[in-house]
Design a protein around this motif. Structure first.
Motif, PDB file in Angstrom:
ATOM      1  N   LEU A 166       3.133   8.575   3.079  1.00 53.45           N
ATOM      2  CA  LEU A 166       2.664   8.233   4.424  1.00 53.45           C
ATOM      3  C   LEU A 166       2.956   6.763   4.697  1.00 53.45           C
ATOM      4  O   LEU A 166       2.296   5.880   4.161  1.00 53.45           O
ATOM      5  CB  LEU A 166       1.168   8.520   4.522  1.00 53.45           C
ATOM      6  N   ILE A 167       3.951   6.497   5.541  1.00 54.48           N
ATOM      7  CA  ILE A 167       4.344   5.118   5.835  1.00 54.48           C
ATOM      8  C   ILE A 167       3.400   4.489   6.856  1.00 54.48           C
ATOM      9  O   ILE A 167       2.952   3.349   6.705  1.00 54.48           O
ATOM     10  CB  ILE A 167       5.792   5.056   6.343  1.00 54.48           C
ATOM     11  N   THR A 168       3.100   5.216   7.916  1.00 53.89           N
ATOM     12  CA  THR A 168       2.067   4.793   8.867  1.00 53.89           C
ATOM     13  C   THR A 168       0.836   5.669   8.629  1.00 53.89           C
ATOM     14  O   THR A 168       0.883   6.603   7.835  1.00 53.89           O
ATOM     15  CB  THR A 168       2.561   4.935  10.316  1.00 53.89           C
ATOM     16  N   VAL A 203       0.848  -1.195   0.000  1.00 52.51           N
ATOM     17  CA  VAL A 203       0.000   0.000   0.000  1.00 52.51           C
ATOM     18  C   VAL A 203       0.882   1.243   0.000  1.00 52.51           C
ATOM     19  O   VAL A 203       1.765   1.397   0.842  1.00 52.51           O
ATOM     20  CB  VAL A 203      -0.942   0.013   1.219  1.00 52.51           C
ATOM     21  N   VAL A 204       0.639   2.124  -0.968  1.00 56.88           N
ATOM     22  CA  VAL A 204       1.359   3.393  -1.057  1.00 56.88           C
ATOM     23  C   VAL A 204       0.343   4.529  -0.999  1.00 56.88           C
ATOM     24  O   VAL A 204      -0.585   4.576  -1.808  1.00 56.88           O
ATOM     25  CB  VAL A 204       2.182   3.492  -2.359  1.00 56.88           C
ATOM     26  N   LYS A 205       0.517   5.422  -0.024  1.00 59.35           N
ATOM     27  CA  LYS A 205      -0.360   6.588   0.119  1.00 59.35           C
ATOM     28  C   LYS A 205       0.501   7.837  -0.064  1.00 59.35           C
ATOM     29  O   LYS A 205       1.347   8.133   0.773  1.00 59.35           O
ATOM     30  CB  LYS A 205      -1.037   6.582   1.489  1.00 59.35           C
ATOM     31  N   GLU A 206       0.271   8.552  -1.156  1.00 60.25           N
ATOM     32  CA  GLU A 206       1.109   9.696  -1.503  1.00 60.25           C
ATOM     33  C   GLU A 206       0.265  10.964  -1.527  1.00 60.25           C
ATOM     34  O   GLU A 206      -0.827  10.980  -2.111  1.00 60.25           O
ATOM     35  CB  GLU A 206       1.754   9.460  -2.869  1.00 60.25           C
ATOM     36  N   TYR A 207       0.772  12.000  -0.891  1.00 64.86           N
ATOM     37  CA  TYR A 207       0.043  13.255  -0.749  1.00 64.86           C
ATOM     38  C   TYR A 207       0.849  14.422  -1.308  1.00 64.86           C
ATOM     39  O   TYR A 207       2.086  14.389  -1.346  1.00 64.86           O
ATOM     40  CB  TYR A 207      -0.233  13.548   0.733  1.00 64.86           C
ATOM     41  N   ASP A 208       0.147  15.479  -1.692  1.00 66.74           N
ATOM     42  CA  ASP A 208       0.743  16.778  -1.961  1.00 66.74           C
ATOM     43  C   ASP A 208       0.354  17.698  -0.815  1.00 66.74           C
ATOM     44  O   ASP A 208      -0.838  17.798  -0.473  1.00 66.74           O
ATOM     45  CB  ASP A 208       0.246  17.359  -3.281  1.00 66.74           C
ATOM     46  N   ALA A 209       1.349  18.370  -0.242  1.00 67.52           N
ATOM     47  CA  ALA A 209       1.108  19.315   0.840  1.00 67.52           C
ATOM     48  C   ALA A 209       1.827  20.621   0.522  1.00 67.52           C
ATOM     49  O   ALA A 209       2.902  20.613  -0.085  1.00 67.52           O
ATOM     50  CB  ALA A 209       1.603  18.751   2.176  1.00 67.52           C
ATOM     51  N   ILE A 210       1.228  21.719   0.922  1.00 72.05           N
ATOM     52  CA  ILE A 210       1.870  23.021   0.803  1.00 72.05           C
ATOM     53  C   ILE A 210       2.102  23.528   2.222  1.00 72.05           C
ATOM     54  O   ILE A 210       1.141  23.743   2.979  1.00 72.05           O
ATOM     55  CB  ILE A 210       1.013  23.995  -0.013  1.00 72.05           C
ATOM     56  N   GLY A 225      13.654  14.007   3.049  1.00 72.58           N
ATOM     57  CA  GLY A 225      13.860  13.574   4.426  1.00 72.58           C
ATOM     58  C   GLY A 225      12.715  12.753   4.954  1.00 72.58           C
ATOM     59  O   GLY A 225      11.810  12.358   4.206  1.00 72.58           O
ATOM     60  N   GLN A 226      12.762  12.492   6.232  1.00 69.95           N
ATOM     61  CA  GLN A 226      11.688  11.758   6.887  1.00 69.95           C
ATOM     62  C   GLN A 226      11.482  12.315   8.285  1.00 69.95           C
ATOM     63  O   GLN A 226      12.393  12.891   8.889  1.00 69.95           O
ATOM     64  CB  GLN A 226      11.969  10.262   6.934  1.00 69.95           C
ATOM     65  N   ILE A 227      10.268  12.165   8.754  1.00 67.50           N
ATOM     66  CA  ILE A 227       9.902  12.609  10.101  1.00 67.50           C
ATOM     67  C   ILE A 227       9.439  11.380  10.869  1.00 67.50           C
ATOM     68  O   ILE A 227       8.436  10.757  10.506  1.00 67.50           O
ATOM     69  CB  ILE A 227       8.781  13.663  10.065  1.00 67.50           C
ATOM     70  N   CYS A 228      10.166  11.019  11.877  1.00 64.78           N
ATOM     71  CA  CYS A 228       9.816   9.861  12.709  1.00 64.78           C
ATOM     72  C   CYS A 228       9.588  10.366  14.125  1.00 64.78           C
ATOM     73  O   CYS A 228      10.537  10.674  14.843  1.00 64.78           O
ATOM     74  CB  CYS A 228      10.926   8.810  12.670  1.00 64.78           C
ATOM     75  N   ALA A 229       8.322  10.489  14.505  1.00 66.65           N
ATOM     76  CA  ALA A 229       7.969  11.021  15.818  1.00 66.65           C
ATOM     77  C   ALA A 229       6.635  10.434  16.238  1.00 66.65           C
ATOM     78  O   ALA A 229       5.673  10.461  15.469  1.00 66.65           O
ATOM     79  CB  ALA A 229       7.893  12.550  15.768  1.00 66.65           C
ATOM     80  N   PRO A 230       6.542   9.873  17.451  1.00 62.48           N
ATOM     81  CA  PRO A 230       5.294   9.238  17.904  1.00 62.48           C
ATOM     82  C   PRO A 230       4.171  10.250  18.061  1.00 62.48           C
ATOM     83  O   PRO A 230       4.396  11.386  18.476  1.00 62.48           O
ATOM     84  CB  PRO A 230       5.683   8.619  19.247  1.00 62.48           C
ATOM     85  N   ILE A 231       2.965   9.827  17.739  1.00 61.04           N
ATOM     86  CA  ILE A 231       1.800  10.712  17.779  1.00 61.04           C
ATOM     87  C   ILE A 231       0.774  10.186  18.768  1.00 61.04           C
ATOM     88  O   ILE A 231       0.436   8.997  18.759  1.00 61.04           O
ATOM     89  CB  ILE A 231       1.178  10.850  16.376  1.00 61.04           C
ATOM     90  N   GLY A 232       0.289  11.081  19.615  1.00 61.97           N
ATOM     91  CA  GLY A 232      -0.744  10.728  20.588  1.00 61.97           C
ATOM     92  C   GLY A 232      -1.833  11.780  20.626  1.00 61.97           C
ATOM     93  O   GLY A 232      -1.772  12.799  19.926  1.00 61.97           O
ATOM     94  N   THR A 283       6.781   9.516   8.440  1.00 59.70           N
ATOM     95  CA  THR A 283       6.399  10.252   7.233  1.00 59.70           C
ATOM     96  C   THR A 283       7.656  10.541   6.417  1.00 59.70           C
ATOM     97  O   THR A 283       8.632  11.058   6.959  1.00 59.70           O
ATOM     98  CB  THR A 283       5.728  11.589   7.603  1.00 59.70           C
ATOM     99  N   LYS A 284       7.631  10.209   5.124  1.00 60.68           N
ATOM    100  CA  LYS A 284       8.741  10.551   4.234  1.00 60.68           C
ATOM    101  C   LYS A 284       8.275  11.651   3.285  1.00 60.68           C
ATOM    102  O   LYS A 284       7.108  11.706   2.911  1.00 60.68           O
ATOM    103  CB  LYS A 284       9.203   9.325   3.446  1.00 60.68           C
ATOM    104  N   TYR A 285       9.218  12.529   2.888  1.00 58.79           N
ATOM    105  CA  TYR A 285       8.815  13.650   2.037  1.00 58.79           C
ATOM    106  C   TYR A 285       9.933  14.049   1.086  1.00 58.79           C
ATOM    107  O   TYR A 285      11.110  13.735   1.286  1.00 58.79           O
ATOM    108  CB  TYR A 285       8.414  14.855   2.892  1.00 58.79           C
ATOM    109  N   GLN A 286       9.522  14.775   0.038  1.00 56.66           N
ATOM    110  CA  GLN A 286      10.454  15.381  -0.906  1.00 56.66           C
ATOM    111  C   GLN A 286       9.900  16.733  -1.321  1.00 56.66           C
ATOM    112  O   GLN A 286       8.726  16.843  -1.688  1.00 56.66           O
ATOM    113  CB  GLN A 286      10.645  14.492  -2.137  1.00 56.66           C
ATOM    114  N   VAL A 287      10.725  17.764  -1.250  1.00 59.58           N
ATOM    115  CA  VAL A 287      10.292  19.093  -1.676  1.00 59.58           C
ATOM    116  C   VAL A 287      10.267  19.137  -3.201  1.00 59.58           C
ATOM    117  O   VAL A 287      11.289  18.933  -3.853  1.00 59.58           O
ATOM    118  CB  VAL A 287      11.231  20.182  -1.118  1.00 59.58           C
ATOM    119  N   ILE A 288       9.080  19.383  -3.771  1.00 60.84           N
ATOM    120  CA  ILE A 288       8.925  19.479  -5.222  1.00 60.84           C
ATOM    121  C   ILE A 288       9.379  20.848  -5.714  1.00 60.84           C
ATOM    122  O   ILE A 288      10.083  20.965  -6.719  1.00 60.84           O
ATOM    123  CB  ILE A 288       7.466  19.226  -5.631  1.00 60.84           C
ATOM    124  N   GLN A 289       8.958  21.901  -4.984  1.00 63.79           N
ATOM    125  CA  GLN A 289       9.367  23.254  -5.363  1.00 63.79           C
ATOM    126  C   GLN A 289       9.321  24.159  -4.139  1.00 63.79           C
ATOM    127  O   GLN A 289       8.370  24.119  -3.362  1.00 63.79           O
ATOM    128  CB  GLN A 289       8.461  23.802  -6.460  1.00 63.79           C
TER     129      GLN A 289
END
Length: 297
Positions: free
Chosen positions: A226-228, A162-169, A181-188, A208-214
């Protein structure tokens, strides 16, 4: 719905164990047994204890599902991206809730889907929402058409299939070292507001893994994998690293340029175990996000 298989291995096996291997949960097996499901082996009615052999043809007729009375069928616009006998993938607009919630009577995507299932004469009108999106998040959202198809896909969410890919601004500027990069931080749950989430040492693992498009002058267009799948994960993670989503007031985002969180599910991919093929569905960036990017060039 009718499903069929042929036993491929040469080891004798009880029918119930074979069905478990095909992804039927214990609850679904009970539904088959006690709610008028039907099992056939080589065109003969059989029961769970029947011994299967190499080459046997197995056919399952699922019991009829009853849709919930809590979700009314309401006619409304539905942007269908993909549909087969088991799955319905829709492009959800921002501002539309995925499911009804208590004390809110406005129509939701689930209401529209139930109406569509009824007029298209689907096998049932039960709502099986596999992947939910926040009200103000747009993009690909997935419904299964029965409990068996739902359980197969839900089990895949714990796998790389399963691959869930998003665009965020997001606000701010990324350095040259931060473009990927990636963000690995527990969420509660946020102790001050149970409707919100936060990074917490006692939270659940989240990646969460990300890449800056622009990179723009004061914000960045980011592609997110979105890994988790924690509640509000992308919103919480980017706020945590100092880059809240534009329009996401709940997590510190500015409302000057857009009035909703600038988040869009652009692609959802999974392995369809029923058709035995990889499926990938995309939704174009919506007009409000396109205009936001174009106006800032």
């Amino acid at each position: 719905m009718i499903y069929h298989w042929q036993k491929q291995d040469k080891h004798p096996q009880k029918l119930v164990n074979f069905l478990s291997q095909q992804g039927f949960s214990k609850t679904q097996l009970k539904q088959l047994k006690f709610h008028q499901g039907q099992l056939y082996v080589n065109h003969h009615r059989r029961y769970f204890g029947y011994q299967l052999h190499y080459g046997d043809e197995v056919v399952v007729l699922l019991p009829q599902e009853e849709g919930s009375d809590k979700i009314a069928a309401i006619a409304g616009p539905l942007a269908i991206l993909y549909e087969d006998d088991n799955y319905l993938l829709v492009n959800k607009p921002a501002g539309l809730a995925s499911l009804p919630v208590m004390n809110i009577t406005s129509a939701t995507l689930a209401n529209y889907v139930k109406y569509y299932l009824q007029i298209s004469k689907a096998s049932n009108d039960a709502i099986h929402l596999v992947s939910r999106l926040d009200r103000d998040t747009s993009g690909v959202i997935t419904f299964a058409k029965n409990a068996y198809a739902h359980s197969l896909l839900a089990a895949e969410f714990r796998t790389p299939d399963v691959v869930k890919e998003y665009d965020a601004i997001v606000q701010g500027n990324f350095t040259s070292r931060e473009l990927t990069g990636q963000i690995c931080a527990p969420i509660g749950v946020n102790a001050h507001n149970h409707n919100l989430r936060c990074v917490s040492p006692i939270g659940k693992y989240a990646l969460t893994k990300y890449q800056v498009i622009q990179q723009y002058a004061d914000f960045a267009w980011v592609r997110v994998n979105l890994i988790t799948g924690r509640t509000h994960q992308i919103r919480v993670h980017f706020a945590h690293i100092g880059h809240p989503l534009l329009g996401d007031q709940a997590y510190g985002g500015s409302m000057q340029l857009i009035q909703r969180q600038a988040l869009h599910c652009r692609q959802f991919s999974f392995f369809n175990r029923i058709s035995n093929q990889q499926l990938s569905v995309k939704a174009d960036l919506p007009n409000d996000l396109q205009k936001l990017l174009q106006n800032r060039k």
